[in-house]
Design an enzyme around this catalytic site. Structure first.
Site, PDB file in Angstrom:
ATOM      1  NE  ARG A   1      -2.848   0.367   3.338  1.00 43.56           N
ATOM      2  CZ  ARG A   1      -2.222   0.751   4.445  1.00 43.56           C
ATOM      3  NH1 ARG A   1      -1.729   1.973   4.553  1.00 43.56           N
ATOM      4  NH2 ARG A   1      -2.076  -0.079   5.461  1.00 43.56           N
TER       5      ARG A   1
ATOM      6  CE1 TYR B   1     -15.686  11.878 -15.347  1.00 40.23           C
ATOM      7  CE2 TYR B   1     -15.468  11.680 -12.969  1.00 40.23           C
ATOM      8  CZ  TYR B   1     -15.711  11.109 -14.211  1.00 40.23           C
ATOM      9  OH  TYR B   1     -15.989   9.769 -14.290  1.00 40.23           O
TER      10      TYR B   1
ATOM     11  CG  ASP C   1      -9.109  16.603 -14.571  1.00 38.33           C
ATOM     12  OD1 ASP C   1      -8.459  16.118 -15.516  1.00 38.33           O
ATOM     13  OD2 ASP C   1     -10.129  16.068 -14.105  1.00 38.33           O
TER      14      ASP C   1
ATOM     15  CE  LYS D   1     -12.002   8.590 -18.098  1.00 38.18           C
ATOM     16  NZ  LYS D   1     -12.278   9.798 -17.364  1.00 38.18           N
TER      17      LYS D   1
END
Ligand SMILES: *Cc1c(COP(=O)(O)O)cnc(C)c1O
Length: 401
Positions: free
Chosen positions: A65, A118, A190, A215
């Site tokens: 992690r 978004y 972003d 993306k």
């Protein structure tokens, strides 16, 4: 061994292939780095373990992690590509944004964000952050006077997207950076829609860049990932918060992302070349009421796009003539272009916001109108198929309206 960091003299195509491949310098000299599918890492001796934990051995690993060699390789690739000190990977773009904002913003702080975000980000800024006692102002970040007027003594952060979804509205980066520096406020963008191939936010002075790596960066529509990129001092804070919130990416997905990124430049440029041809075909088509494409000078953001980007990209939006029923017939008629949300993959994807992301359930009719989303609006992410086939598919679907 080629070291490619932010000071590299290599082009972006070379960087995507050769940066972040430390993992291949192992005993067997594989041309391709192995994937470290391990949740935890052994300490050869107690002293080794102690050195890794107290930081005197910065190359050591402890627990998955916190870090993993495959994750670190792909982070190095992303940092070199964006021209930054460091990158921090996450299990999704939303995990990246949630971790970034909560790392820097605390109860009593104020954040300014553009009003067009978004969907998940919008909800984070209008619900999650206010519930934590963070004061949020959403405004039109393309109007610098509005941003200036909103700054308060406790403003810590300015966050925005450019171009925004789905109308490709542009926000000028340089004036925001200048204003923020004057007031000692951090800026974050972003940058998902343009990818590092077409937009270089750090070179304009932005502090922190975020991408939904789902993306363009990955480009093959086969995983979900997010990344935060910037200066070491900031990335230390983001990485610490990732440990606490736990939004780590899985090693196999980090490997796939690094693999997908090797073709980022040729994919982005090929998709853009196709998009320009598709946009020319759509522009004067009798079924099209209005086309929004940054490459054409009738788009309000065209001039700024020419300055801020190195190309118009491969996203476009169009309004059809006719009714919701006509729009549905058109979308259902498509054979190769795939009906799906998301973008930036090798395949052309079309989305119909009025029935999906911006339906009555998700967005009020007033907000939808404010965002310019009509019943016949389509968002097209042009892929890298043969462009004749994309145009043929559009044509036969228009015939079914
Ligand atoms: C998809 C997307 C996100 C969210 O990323 P996920 O990887 O889906 O969590 C954020 N911003 C933009 C612009 C996006 O397109």
């Amino acid at each position: 061994m080629i070291i490619m960091d932010k000071n590299h003299k290599y082009g972006l195509g070379s960087v995507t292939i050769h940066a972040g491949t430390e993992g291949k310098h192992s005993t067997h000299h594989p041309v391709n780095a192995p994937v470290y599918l391990s949740s935890t890492f052994a300490f050869p001796t107690v002293a080794h373990g102690a050195a890794i934990f107290d930081g005197t051995d910065p190359k050591g690993f402890t627990y998955g992690r916190l870090a993993n060699p495959t994750i670190v390789d792909t982070e190095h690739k992303l940092a070199a590509l964006e021209g930054a000190d460091e990158a921090v990977l996450f299990g999704s773009g939303m995990a990246a944004i949630a971790t970034l904002t909560t790392a820097f913003l605390h109860a009593g702080d104020h954040v300014i964000a553009d009003h067009t975000l978004y969907g998940g980000t919008h909800s984070l800024f209008t619900h999650t952050l206010p519930h934590m006692g963070i004061d949020v102002t959403l405004l039109d970040a393309s109007n610098i006077d509005e941003v200036k007027a909103a700054i308060k003594d406790n403003t810590k952060f300015i966050y925005f997207e450019s171009p925004t979804n789905p109308t490709l509205r542009m926000v000028a980066i340089a004036p925001i950076v200048e204003l923020a520096k004057e007031h000692n406020i951090l800026t974050a963008i972003d940058s998902t829609f343009m990818s590092p191939i077409l937009l270089r936010p750090l070179e304009i002075g932005i502090d922190i860049v975020m991408h939904s790596a789902t993306k363009f960066l990955n480009g093959h529509s086969d995983l979900i990932a997010g990344v935060i990129i910037g200066k070491k001092e900031h990335m230390d804070m983001v990485r610490m918060q990732r440990v606490h919130l736990g939004g780590m990416l899985a090693p196999m997905d980090a490997y796939l992302l690094g693999r997908g990124m090797k073709t980022l430049k040729i994919r982005v440029l090929a998709a853009q070349k196709n998009a320009i041809k598709v946009a020319k075909y759509l522009k004067n088509h009798p079924k099209i009421k209005k086309l929004l494409f940054l490459g054409f000078d009738d788009h309000p953001g065209h001039e700024l796009s020419m300055k801020q980007h190195s190309g118009p990209g491969s996203m476009m939006t169009f309004h059809l003539h006719g009714t919701l029923d006509d729009a549905v017939k058109f979308v259902n008629g498509l054979e190769m272009i795939t009906r799906a949300v998301s973008l930036g993959g090798v395949e052309s994807l079309i989305s119909h916001p009025a029935s999906t992301t911006h339906s009555d359930l998700a967005v009020s009719p007033e907000d939808r109108e404010k965002a310019g989303i009509t019943d016949t609006l389509m968002r097209l992410s042009v892929g890298i198929e043969d462009v004749e086939d994309i145009i043929h598919d559009l044509e036969q679907a228009f015939d079914q309206m």
